[in-house]
Design an enzyme around this catalytic site. Structure first.
Site, PDB file in Angstrom:
ATOM      1  N   HIS A  66      50.122   5.745  59.383  1.00 20.66           N
ATOM      2  CA  HIS A  66      48.860   5.019  59.493  1.00 20.66           C
ATOM      3  C   HIS A  66      48.555   4.268  58.205  1.00 20.66           C
ATOM      4  O   HIS A  66      48.835   4.746  57.107  1.00 20.66           O
ATOM      5  CB  HIS A  66      47.702   5.956  59.854  1.00 20.66           C
ATOM      6  CG  HIS A  66      47.446   7.061  58.872  1.00 20.66           C
ATOM      7  ND1 HIS A  66      46.574   6.946  57.812  1.00 20.66           N
ATOM      8  CD2 HIS A  66      47.930   8.320  58.794  1.00 20.66           C
ATOM      9  CE1 HIS A  66      46.524   8.081  57.133  1.00 20.66           C
ATOM     10  NE2 HIS A  66      47.355   8.939  57.707  1.00 20.66           N
ATOM     11  N   ASP A  68      45.334   3.137  57.707  1.00 15.23           N
ATOM     12  CA  ASP A  68      43.929   3.359  57.361  1.00 15.23           C
ATOM     13  C   ASP A  68      43.790   4.526  56.401  1.00 15.23           C
ATOM     14  O   ASP A  68      44.633   5.425  56.349  1.00 15.23           O
ATOM     15  CB  ASP A  68      43.079   3.586  58.613  1.00 15.23           C
ATOM     16  CG  ASP A  68      43.497   4.812  59.407  1.00 15.23           C
ATOM     17  OD1 ASP A  68      44.712   5.018  59.575  1.00 15.23           O
ATOM     18  OD2 ASP A  68      42.614   5.564  59.873  1.00 15.23           O
ATOM     19  N   ASP A  99      48.134   9.778  51.167  1.00 17.30           N
ATOM     20  CA  ASP A  99      47.800   9.826  52.595  1.00 17.30           C
ATOM     21  C   ASP A  99      47.370   8.458  53.094  1.00 17.30           C
ATOM     22  O   ASP A  99      46.194   8.148  53.116  1.00 17.30           O
ATOM     23  CB  ASP A  99      46.685  10.856  52.810  1.00 17.30           C
ATOM     24  CG  ASP A  99      46.381  11.129  54.257  1.00 17.30           C
ATOM     25  OD1 ASP A  99      47.204  10.769  55.115  1.00 17.30           O
ATOM     26  OD2 ASP A  99      45.318  11.710  54.537  1.00 17.30           O
ATOM     27  N   GLU A 133      44.059   6.530  62.444  1.00 18.01           N
ATOM     28  CA  GLU A 133      44.418   7.946  62.373  1.00 18.01           C
ATOM     29  C   GLU A 133      43.309   8.776  61.750  1.00 18.01           C
ATOM     30  O   GLU A 133      43.101   9.928  62.138  1.00 18.01           O
ATOM     31  CB  GLU A 133      45.711   8.116  61.567  1.00 18.01           C
ATOM     32  CG  GLU A 133      46.386   9.475  61.752  1.00 18.01           C
ATOM     33  CD  GLU A 133      45.845  10.566  60.829  1.00 18.01           C
ATOM     34  OE1 GLU A 133      46.080  11.752  61.126  1.00 18.01           O
ATOM     35  OE2 GLU A 133      45.192  10.236  59.814  1.00 18.01           O
ATOM     36  N   GLU A 134      42.603   8.213  60.777  1.00 17.31           N
ATOM     37  CA  GLU A 134      41.558   8.955  60.077  1.00 17.31           C
ATOM     38  C   GLU A 134      40.225   8.925  60.821  1.00 17.31           C
ATOM     39  O   GLU A 134      39.270   9.572  60.408  1.00 17.31           O
ATOM     40  CB  GLU A 134      41.356   8.390  58.666  1.00 17.31           C
ATOM     41  CG  GLU A 134      42.586   8.431  57.769  1.00 17.31           C
ATOM     42  CD  GLU A 134      42.945   9.834  57.306  1.00 17.31           C
ATOM     43  OE1 GLU A 134      42.329  10.802  57.801  1.00 17.31           O
ATOM     44  OE2 GLU A 134      43.844   9.962  56.463  1.00 17.31           O
ATOM     45  N   GLU A 162      52.984  12.122  57.261  1.00 12.23           N
ATOM     46  CA  GLU A 162      51.834  12.833  56.699  1.00 12.23           C
ATOM     47  C   GLU A 162      52.255  13.635  55.464  1.00 12.23           C
ATOM     48  O   GLU A 162      53.381  14.129  55.390  1.00 12.23           O
ATOM     49  CB  GLU A 162      51.228  13.780  57.735  1.00 12.23           C
ATOM     50  CG  GLU A 162      50.520  13.095  58.879  1.00 12.23           C
ATOM     51  CD  GLU A 162      49.262  12.367  58.441  1.00 12.23           C
ATOM     52  OE1 GLU A 162      48.746  12.664  57.341  1.00 12.23           O
ATOM     53  OE2 GLU A 162      48.793  11.499  59.195  1.00 12.23           O
ATOM     54  N   HIS A 348      42.257  12.880  50.440  1.00 14.83           N
ATOM     55  CA  HIS A 348      40.840  12.755  50.782  1.00 14.83           C
ATOM     56  C   HIS A 348      39.919  13.069  49.602  1.00 14.83           C
ATOM     57  O   HIS A 348      38.701  13.123  49.779  1.00 14.83           O
ATOM     58  CB  HIS A 348      40.465  13.639  51.979  1.00 14.83           C
ATOM     59  CG  HIS A 348      41.091  13.211  53.269  1.00 14.83           C
ATOM     60  ND1 HIS A 348      40.527  13.463  54.499  1.00 14.83           N
ATOM     61  CD2 HIS A 348      42.243  12.550  53.537  1.00 14.83           C
ATOM     62  CE1 HIS A 348      41.292  12.983  55.457  1.00 14.83           C
ATOM     63  NE2 HIS A 348      42.350  12.423  54.887  1.00 14.83           N
TER      64      HIS A 348
END
Length: 375
Positions: A66, A68, A99, A133-134, A162, A348
Site C-alpha cells: 500500500h 497510503d 509502513d 490499507e490504513e 508489511e 504509526h
C-alpha cells in the site's frame, strides 16, 4: 545512495495519507512499464489501486502493498519533517519509511534486478498496490481481488510487504494472520432517577455479569500456529453525564482476534447464547474484518525462508501475531501468502524510521525469493 533508498525517499516525499496516493503509484508504474509490465490502474470511489503484470503464463507471483500512510501526528514531536525523508546515522526517517514505502521500493528494485538477469523468467510477476490499507479497506485490495477473480486471474504466490520484522530485518516472517470480528452491542434498560431505582432498570448492572463472563471465557486453546482467541472490550458508553440519572441504554464495542480453531459463526453463536442466558434486552451487530489465514507449507514459504537465511545467516521465525493485513483478502482465493518487511518498532509513531541498510537487505531477500521460484 542505493537505488532502493533513492526510490524510498521519492515515495516518502509524497504525503499520501489514506486514501490519497499522491502519485506514488504513477512513480512505481513508470519504472515497471520500462520492464515490460502491463499497467492497469483500478480506481474505485476515492481509492487508487494498481495492478501491474509482466507475463501471461502461470504461475503468477505477486508483490502486494500500500502507498497510503497514517497521519503524521503532532509535527512538533518529529525530529525531522515527516514528509521530508532524512537519513541520520544510517537511519531513514519519514512517515511510511517502515509502513510501507520502504518495502515498495525494495520490491521494485528487486524486480528490476531480477528481470535484468532473467528477462525470460518462468511464469508472471505482478504488483497489487492500494491507497486504502490504513483506512476503511472497502475500495482497495478487496475490490482488486474481486476484479481478478471475476476474470479468473489467479495469484499463486504473494508476498505482502508489511513490516513483519521485530529486531532485525527478516527475523520474522508472518505466514498467517488471525481473524478479526467486532461486535457492537446495545443493551436496553429504563432511564430513571438514581434515588428511585425501583422505577428504572439499569442496563449497566444488567450487562455487567454477561460482560464479565465474556471476558473470562476461554474461547479456544489456539494451535501450533496461532495463540488462543482473544476477546477485548474496546469501548463502553452509557449515561447522560449526570450523577443522578440511571441510563436508559448501554453501548459496548468489543473485538475478537480469532484463530483457525474457530469460525466467525462459532463466535457469533456463542456470544448470542451467552447474552440470551443473561436475559438481556439487546441488539448486536457484527463487523467481520477478515478471516484467519495460514500458509504452513508450500514453495513460497520454502523459498522465503531460504532467501532470508541466505542474507541473514539464520532462518526467520514463522509467526501469526499482530493485526490484520490485506493478506486476508488474497489468501481466500487459494494463494500462498506470507508477509516480509522491515522492523516494525516505529510504525504509526512519530519519528517513524528504518535502518537504510535494512531496505537494501530486504531487496536482496525479495530478489532471492524470485530467483528460487521463477528463475
Amino acid at each position: 545512495m542505493s537505488d532502493v533508498i533513492a526510490l524510498a525517499k521519492d515515495l516518502i516525499r509524497r504525503p499520501s495519507v489514506t486514501p490519497q496516493d499522491e502519485g506514488c503509484q504513477t512513480l512505481m508504474s513508470e519504472r515497471l512499464a520500462r520492464l515490460g509490465f502491463v499497467i492497469e490502474p483500478m480506481v474505485f470511489e476515492d481509492t487508487t489501486n494498481l495492478w501491474a503484470r509482466r507475463g501471461s503464463e502461470g504461475p503468477l507471483f505477486c508483490f502486494a502493498g500500500h502507498t497510503d500512510v497514517v497521519p503524521a501526528g503532532p509535527l512538533e514531536k518529529w525530529h525531522t519533517p515527516p514528509f521530508e525523508p532524512t537519513i541520520q546515522d544510517g537511519v531513514l526517517y519519514g512517515r511510511g519509511a517502515a509502513d510501507m514505502k520502504g518495502s515498495l521500493a525494495a520490491m521494485v528494485v528487486a524486480v528490476e534486478r531480477f528481470v535484468a538477469e532473467h528477462p525470460d523468467h518462468k511464469g508472471s510477476i505482478a504488483f497489487l498496490i492500494t491507497s486504502d490499507e490504513e483506512g476503511p479497506f472497502i475500495n482497495g485490495t478487496v475490490r482488486v481481488i474481486d476484479t481478478l477473480e471475476a476474470r479468473n486471474e489467479k495469484i499463486r504466490w504473494c508476498i505482502v510487504g508489511e513490516p513483519s520484522s521485530t529486531h532485525v530485518v527478516g527475523d520474522v516472517v508472518k505466514n498467517g494472520r488471525r481473524g478479526s470480528i467486532t461486535g457492537d452491542l446495545l443493551v436496553r434498560g429504563v432511564q430513571g432517577h438514581v434515588a428511585y431505582p425501583h422505577l428504572a432498570d439499569n442496563p449497566i448492572h444488567k450487562a455487567a455479569p454477561a460482560l464479565t463472563e465474556l471476558a473470562a471465557t476461554v474461547w479456544d486453546e489456539g494451535n501450533a500456529y496461532f495463540p488462543p482467541t482473544s476477546f477485548q472490550i474496546a469501548n463502553i458508553q452509557a449515561g447522560t453525564g449526570a450523577s443522578n440519572v440511571i441510563p436508559g441504554e448501554l453501548q459496548v464495542q468489543f473485538n475478537f482476534r480469532f484463530s483457525t480453531q474457530l469460525t466467525d459463526m462459532d463466535i457469533r453463536e456463542r456470544v448470542q447464547a451467552l447474552l440470551d442466558k443473561h436475559g438481556l434486552d439487546y441488539e448486536l451487530t457484527w463487523t467481520l474484518s477478515g478471516q484467519p489465514f495460514l500458509t504452513d507449507t508450500g514453495a513460497l514459504l520454502e523459498a522465503t525462508v531460504a532467501a532470508v537465511a541466505a542474507v541473514n545467516g539464520q532462518q526467520p521465525a514463522l509467526l501469526t501475531t499482530g493485526g490484520t493485513s490485506d493478506g486476508r483478502f488474497i489468501a481466500p482465493t487459494g494463494a500462498e501468502v506470507i508477509e516480509l518487511g522491515p522492523v516494525n518498532a516505529t510504525i504509526h509513531k512519530v519519528n517513524e524510521c528504518v535502518k537504510a541498510e535494512d531496505l537494501d537487505l530486504l531487496a536482496e531477500m525479495y530478489q532471492g525469493v524470485l530467483e528460487r521460484l521463477l528463475a
